[in-house]
Write an enzyme that holds these catalytic residues in place. Structure first.
Site, PDB file in Angstrom:
ATOM      1  N   LYS A 155       2.227 -16.169 -32.831  1.00 60.59           N
ATOM      2  CA  LYS A 155       2.074 -16.624 -31.449  1.00 60.59           C
ATOM      3  C   LYS A 155       0.696 -17.206 -31.179  1.00 60.59           C
ATOM      4  CE  LYS A 155       3.051 -12.547 -29.704  1.00 60.59           C
ATOM      5  NZ  LYS A 155       3.267 -11.515 -28.666  1.00 60.59           N
ATOM      6  N   ASN A 157       0.800  -1.227   0.000  1.00 62.73           N
ATOM      7  CA  ASN A 157       0.000   0.000   0.000  1.00 62.73           C
ATOM      8  C   ASN A 157       0.829   1.272   0.000  1.00 62.73           C
ATOM      9  OD1 ASN A 157      -2.387  -1.357  -0.062  1.00 62.73           O
ATOM     10  ND2 ASN A 157      -2.829  -1.169   2.122  1.00 62.73           N
ATOM     11  N   LYS A 190       6.058 -18.560 -34.029  1.00 66.46           N
ATOM     12  CA  LYS A 190       5.175 -17.500 -34.518  1.00 66.46           C
ATOM     13  C   LYS A 190       4.355 -18.048 -35.686  1.00 66.46           C
ATOM     14  CE  LYS A 190       7.380 -14.488 -31.855  1.00 66.46           C
ATOM     15  NZ  LYS A 190       6.768 -13.768 -30.733  1.00 66.46           N
ATOM     16  N   HIS A 239       8.884 -16.734 -18.202  1.00 67.09           N
ATOM     17  CA  HIS A 239       8.659 -15.524 -18.993  1.00 67.09           C
ATOM     18  C   HIS A 239       8.206 -14.407 -18.063  1.00 67.09           C
ATOM     19  CE1 HIS A 239       7.235 -12.738 -22.055  1.00 67.09           C
ATOM     20  NE2 HIS A 239       7.939 -13.436 -22.918  1.00 67.09           N
TER      21      HIS A 239
END
Length: 477
Positions: free
Chosen positions: A177, A123, A175, A294
């Site tokens: 993707k 916070n 790709k 990742h």
């Protein structure tokens, strides 16, 4: 009376609000080896002195709140409070300071990155007295890091599992993707692996969508890597993304990957969460799976210089939570990353002991003791012309990952993979012969083109491709 039972009954409770700096700014404090140390970049609101701002950060991220409370008398604040112990101005900024805060170890649950971050980057980052706040670095004491398993296996164990030494590893993100069927996806993996790559990879947002459910993808990718292994005599891998909507589903996917006999799975550790990541890392160690990480969503947190958290902190947190690889930027590709700063957190990922070095953004000396290292993954907008620079920058203990730089080859995936493998082998040989990759890199690649038509074709396609933009996040001068 012991510190744990000490109360303020003798002086009585005095309600009201008092300046944070009266309690939490302690410039005379000498840090302990067991303290977690934090370096915050603090931008106070106009009229708020840096001592008050730094003390507010220490208070709101540890034991403090906006007013005095009577239950303060039931514990020992001196034992548990965070302390702002040093403040220094940021060079070139009129209203910005680096505030150093020390946290007692007892504030944090053992083995929990989740709990550590809930306090330190909780916070307090929404506190109105601060215009902006950024966590630049953490010093994790050995007493705390030893409560974590860390990476499932580490660099040396991965080398031994793959039987690959003396060079960076090569990878490729498949790709497009999104949108491929599972069988076509597996075919693309096979062509890349037989062409000379060590790994292929699920993109971070490939989970289990209608066009390709996870189980189908896992089966076809396993078939691809076994076929490529049989043809090449090399161990191959595909990062099967186990990230899912629940921890239970994530573990189910990892279990299926293990049953298929593949060597590695993958997780999106920021979107998936540290609790899920730590659970998966424990499963991977227990079951012999490597874990590729990742960092999707990291730039939301770390790209702006004044607010958020630097990636070196996220990198340290990942090493504690667990992962054998993590994406780290490329320096030379399409994604953000200044050279010295990137090399700073690459060392924090790989090395056992890293000295303080402000020129590389390292605020504290970090001792990881016996925790295994993490292999950095260079990925994003790289191609064969970048190979000399990548080999020189990242060294052997790295994964160089070419997505478009493999699949965009004019002759197809397998020739694209062969071009990358030839370029890498040429750079490693030249380096081992004592040649200067930074100065002679283009010459080395051109020479290799003479005996690799695949590399020559790749060099022609990408000869003019550059990503020349100034990084947003830079070292303070």
């Amino acid at each position: 009376m012991s510190p744990q039972t000490e109360t303020k009954a003798s002086v009585g409770f005095q309600a009201g609000v008092k300046d944070y700096k009266l309690t939490y700014y302690t410039p005379e404090y000498e840090t302990k080896d067991t303290d977690i140390l934090a370096a915050f970049r603090v931008t106070p609101q106009p009229g708020v002195p840096p001592e008050e701002a730094g003390a507010a950060v220490a208070a709101e991220s540890s034991t403090g709140t906006w007013t005095t409370v009577w239950t303060d008398g039931l514990t020992s604040l001196d034992r548990y409070k965070g302390r702002c112990y040093h403040i220094e101005p940021v060079a070139g900024e009129d209203n910005q300071w680096i505030c150093y805060v020390a946290y007692p170890l007892d504030l944090f649950e053992e083995g929990s990155v989740t709990n550590m971050f809930t306090s330190i980057v909780g916070n307090v980052f929404g506190f109105k007295a601060l215009r902006a706040l950024r966590l630049e670095d953490l010093r994790i004491p050995v007493a705390y890091s030893k409560t974590f398993q860390g990476p499932p296996h580490g660099i040396q164990v991965e080398r031994d599992k793959l039987n690959k030494y003396g060079r960076p590893l090569l990878g490729c993100t498949i790709k497009p993707k999104l949108g491929l069927s599972a069988k076509n996806y597996g075919r693309a993996c096979y062509e890349c692996l037989r062409g000379g790559l060590d790994f292929t990879k699920d993109d971070e947002n490939v989970n289990s969508q209608p066009f390709m459910r996870w189980r189908d993808r896992f089966v076809f990718c396993a078939e691809a890597l076994y076929k490529a292994q049989a043809e090449t005599g090399e161990i191959k891998g595909h990062y099967l993304n186990a990230t899912a909507g629940t921890c239970e589903e994530m573990i189910k996917r990892a279990v299926f990957a293990r049953e298929l006999g593949v060597p590695i799975v993958m997780h999106d550790y920021i979107t998936g969460g540290f609790t899920a990541n730590t659970s998966l890392a424990h499963y991977c160690r227990d079951n012999g799976l490597l874990l590729h990480i990742h960092r999707a969503m990291h730039a939301v947190i770390d790209r702006q210089k004044n607010h958020g958290m630097h990636f070196r902190v996220l990198a340290k947190a990942l090493r504690m939570s667990g992962g054998d690889h993590i994406h780290s930027g490329t320096v030379v590709g399409k994604l953000e990353g200044e050279r010295e700063m990137t090399l700073g957190f690459v060392d924090l990922l790989r090395d056992d002991f890293i000295e303080k070095d402000r020129a590389r953004g390292i605020f504290f000396t970090q001792d990881w003791a016996s925790m295994p290292g993490v292999i950095p993954v260079a990925s994003g907008g790289i191609h064969v012309w970048h190979m000399p620079a990548l080999t020189e920058i990242f060294g052997d203990d790295s994964v160089l990952q070419f997505g478009g730089g493999t699949l965009g080859h004019p002759w197809g995936n397998a020739p694209g993979a062969a071009a990358n493998r030839v370029a890498l082998e040429a750079c490693v040989q030249a380096r081992n012969e004592g040649r200067d990759l930074a100065r002679e890199g283009n010459e080395i690649i051109r020479a290799a083109c003479k005996w690799s038509p695949e590399l020559a074709a790749a060099c022609e396609v990408w000869k003019a491709i550059k990503f020349e933009f100034e990084p947003v996040d830079t070292i303070d001068n």
